[in-house]
Design an enzyme around this catalytic site. Structure first.
Site, short mmCIF file in Angstrom:
data_model
loop_
_atom_site.label_atom_id
_atom_site.label_comp_id
_atom_site.label_asym_id
_atom_site.label_seq_id
_atom_site.Cartn_x
_atom_site.Cartn_y
_atom_site.Cartn_z
CE LYS A 13 33.64 34.67 39.86
NZ LYS A 13 34.50 35.52 40.69
NE ARG A 88 29.50 39.49 40.29
CZ ARG A 88 30.36 39.11 39.34
NH1 ARG A 88 29.94 38.59 38.22
NH2 ARG A 88 31.64 39.27 39.53
NE ARG A 127 41.46 40.04 36.48
CZ ARG A 127 40.30 39.59 36.96
NH1 ARG A 127 40.00 38.31 36.84
NH2 ARG A 127 39.45 40.38 37.54
NE ARG A 133 38.39 42.68 34.65
CZ ARG A 133 37.64 41.77 35.25
NH1 ARG A 133 37.69 40.51 34.87
NH2 ARG A 133 36.83 42.11 36.22
NE ARG A 144 36.06 43.59 40.34
CZ ARG A 144 37.25 43.29 39.84
NH1 ARG A 144 38.15 44.23 39.65
NH2 ARG A 144 37.53 42.06 39.51
#
Ligand code: ADP
Length: 191
Positions: A13, A88, A127, A133, A144
């Site tokens: 996204k 969300r 990632r 992160r 998640r």
């Protein structure tokens, strides 16, 4: 031009939001990025958000809604915006409906990126190595995904019922996906 981009964690996204926003000359507003910036600066909002983000849970609607309300009221968003990561939850959908109604605006389209779930976990783990992160560990990634399926995926049907959904296959090269999105949005005026 007021757009949303939706899709599961890792669907790309953020990457695609940047391209779409550029194409239409509107800001890409990512709630995840705003939260991370606040965490980085140690603001009270960041301290609050971090507790949830690190666990893969959603930040409470009250916190998130206010943040978005303030952000879309900024001058650069007067002509439109692309929201990435908001809404969300159903409560956030209702809140956004209210914000748009207050300014007499409506959404033009909701881009939904579709993706294969094994590929998503692989992307997120990769990632994690590159960006470091805090919420990209395997357990948190799983959480998640669960939260996404329970809370956010049902929103696609809500927007579909309004005739706004433009589903785009998010698998493949970044540039290919960008082309698909551009083609899907081809009929929308840049106003
Ligand atoms: P992803 O890349 O997994 O889609 P984001 O960068 O968009 O993640 O968001 C990271 C985290 O920020 C989320 O897991 C959540 O804790 C928080 N967050 C972002 N947007 C929202 C929102 N609209 N409502 C609640 N929490 C949010």
């Amino acid at each position: 031009m007021r757009l949303l981009i939706m899709g599961p964690p890792g669907a790309g996204k953020g990457t695609q939001a940047t391209f779409i926003a550029e194409r239409f000359g509107i800001p890409a507003i990512s709630t995840g990025d705003i939260f991370r910036a606040n965490v980085g600066q140690g603001t009270p909002l960041g301290v609050e958000a971090k507790r949830y983000m690190d666990a893969g849970e959603y930040v409470p609607d009250s916190v998130t809604n206010n943040m978005v309300r303030n952000r879309i009221a900024e001058p650069d968003a007067a002509g439109g915006f692309l929201l990435d990561g908001y809404p969300r939850t159903l409560a956030q959908v209702e809140e956004l409906d209210g914000m748009l109604a207050e300014s007499d605006h409506k959404l033009d389209a909701v881009v939904v990126l579709t993706a294969d779930s094994d590929e998503l976990v692989a992307r997120l783990l990769q990632r994690a190595q590159i960006e470091g992160r805090a919420d990209d560990t395997e357990d948190v990634i799983r959480r998640r995904q669960e939260v996404y399926l329970a809370e956010t995926e049902p929103l696609i049907a809500v927007y579909d019922a309004r005739g706004l959904v433009r589903a785009v296959d998010g698998m493949g090269e970044v540039g290919e996906v960008t082309q698909r999105i551009a083609a899907e949005l081809d009929d929308i005026d840049e106003n």
